[in-house]
Design a protein around this motif. Sequence first.
Motif, PDB file in Angstrom:
ATOM      1  N   SER A 193       0.832  -1.203   0.000  1.00  0.00           N
ATOM      2  CA  SER A 193       0.000   0.000   0.000  1.00  0.00           C
ATOM      3  C   SER A 193       0.873   1.262   0.000  1.00  0.00           C
ATOM      4  O   SER A 193       0.481   2.290  -0.553  1.00  0.00           O
ATOM      5  N   MET A 194       2.065   1.154   0.582  1.00  0.00           N
ATOM      6  CA  MET A 194       3.010   2.278   0.546  1.00  0.00           C
ATOM      7  C   MET A 194       3.477   2.535  -0.880  1.00  0.00           C
ATOM      8  O   MET A 194       3.580   3.682  -1.318  1.00  0.00           O
ATOM      9  N   GLN A 195       3.747   1.456  -1.604  1.00  0.00           N
ATOM     10  CA  GLN A 195       4.179   1.597  -3.006  1.00  0.00           C
ATOM     11  C   GLN A 195       3.048   2.195  -3.844  1.00  0.00           C
ATOM     12  O   GLN A 195       3.277   3.077  -4.676  1.00  0.00           O
ATOM     13  N   ALA A 196       1.831   1.753  -3.617  1.00  0.00           N
ATOM     14  CA  ALA A 196       0.679   2.291  -4.347  1.00  0.00           C
ATOM     15  C   ALA A 196       0.494   3.775  -4.024  1.00  0.00           C
ATOM     16  O   ALA A 196       0.215   4.587  -4.913  1.00  0.00           O
ATOM     17  N   PHE A 197       0.683   4.126  -2.754  1.00  0.00           N
ATOM     18  CA  PHE A 197       0.564   5.520  -2.342  1.00  0.00           C
ATOM     19  C   PHE A 197       1.632   6.376  -3.017  1.00  0.00           C
ATOM     20  O   PHE A 197       1.347   7.472  -3.496  1.00  0.00           O
ATOM     21  N   THR A 198       2.863   5.885  -3.057  1.00  0.00           N
ATOM     22  CA  THR A 198       3.962   6.614  -3.690  1.00  0.00           C
ATOM     23  C   THR A 198       3.685   6.848  -5.165  1.00  0.00           C
ATOM     24  O   THR A 198       3.921   7.938  -5.691  1.00  0.00           O
ATOM     25  N   THR A 199       3.173   5.831  -5.835  1.00  0.00           N
ATOM     26  CA  THR A 199       2.812   5.976  -7.253  1.00  0.00           C
ATOM     27  C   THR A 199       1.701   7.019  -7.412  1.00  0.00           C
ATOM     28  O   THR A 199       1.752   7.862  -8.302  1.00  0.00           O
ATOM     29  N   ALA A 200       0.731   6.943  -6.527  1.00  0.00           N
ATOM     30  CA  ALA A 200      -0.379   7.905  -6.580  1.00  0.00           C
ATOM     31  C   ALA A 200       0.105   9.324  -6.303  1.00  0.00           C
ATOM     32  O   ALA A 200      -0.436  10.291  -6.853  1.00  0.00           O
ATOM     33  N   GLN A 201       1.131   9.474  -5.455  1.00  0.00           N
ATOM     34  CA  GLN A 201       1.686  10.795  -5.147  1.00  0.00           C
ATOM     35  C   GLN A 201       2.258  11.451  -6.401  1.00  0.00           C
ATOM     36  O   GLN A 201       2.103  12.648  -6.608  1.00  0.00           O
ATOM     37  N   ALA A 202       2.950  10.679  -7.220  1.00  0.00           N
ATOM     38  CA  ALA A 202       3.511  11.225  -8.461  1.00  0.00           C
ATOM     39  C   ALA A 202       2.388  11.715  -9.375  1.00  0.00           C
ATOM     40  O   ALA A 202       2.484  12.794  -9.976  1.00  0.00           O
ATOM     41  N   GLU A 203       1.325  10.924  -9.459  1.00  0.00           N
ATOM     42  CA  GLU A 203       0.176  11.326 -10.287  1.00  0.00           C
ATOM     43  C   GLU A 203      -0.502  12.566  -9.701  1.00  0.00           C
ATOM     44  O   GLU A 203      -0.910  13.468 -10.431  1.00  0.00           O
ATOM     45  N   ALA A 204      -0.610  12.598  -8.376  1.00  0.00           N
ATOM     46  CA  ALA A 204      -1.237  13.745  -7.707  1.00  0.00           C
ATOM     47  C   ALA A 204      -0.406  15.008  -7.922  1.00  0.00           C
ATOM     48  O   ALA A 204      -0.959  16.092  -8.156  1.00  0.00           O
ATOM     49  N   ALA A 205       0.908  14.870  -7.847  1.00  0.00           N
ATOM     50  CA  ALA A 205       1.784  16.029  -8.066  1.00  0.00           C
ATOM     51  C   ALA A 205       1.641  16.539  -9.493  1.00  0.00           C
ATOM     52  O   ALA A 205       1.585  17.754  -9.729  1.00  0.00           O
ATOM     53  N   SER A 206       1.548  15.622 -10.440  1.00  0.00           N
ATOM     54  CA  SER A 206       1.357  16.012 -11.837  1.00  0.00           C
ATOM     55  C   SER A 206       0.011  16.703 -12.025  1.00  0.00           C
ATOM     56  O   SER A 206      -0.090  17.727 -12.707  1.00  0.00           O
ATOM     57  N   SER A 207      -1.013  16.154 -11.402  1.00  0.00           N
ATOM     58  CA  SER A 207      -2.352  16.746 -11.480  1.00  0.00           C
ATOM     59  C   SER A 207      -2.376  18.134 -10.843  1.00  0.00           C
ATOM     60  O   SER A 207      -2.969  19.070 -11.390  1.00  0.00           O
TER      61      SER A 207
END
Length: 129
Positions: free
Chosen positions: A64-78
């Motif tokens: 879930s930490m890895q999924a969160f980290t991936t989502a963070q990159a997408e969130a930063a881009s958004s």
Amino acid sequence: MQDNILNAFAEQAKTMYAPMSKFNSLFVDNMEKMTEFQLNAIKSYADMGVEQMKQASEIKDAESMQAFTTAQAEAASSLNKKIMDDAKALSDMAMDFKAQVEGIMEEARSSAAATTTTATTAKSKSKAA
């Protein structure tokens, strides 16, 4: 003779205050748009932040930490895209406001020139009489 001068003065006063009234109205409308835009932007940024906190609170393991980290990159881009879009929208509003103010100023110049010509003509006629 005095009637001509008073009429010319009244016309000049009307011509002088009309652009200020238009500018004040334009300014209030623009401030209302800008305030609404900023409040909506703040709300959307806050919503993004709260969503990120919710996602962070759901981290339970390495997966879930890895999924969160991936989502963070997408969130930063958004977030970056949203900031750029908001900056462009704000710039467009400012340019529109500037164009409208310039229109009012040009209208005031033209009106003042016409009023001055009329007053000069009225003054010349009263001196001739």
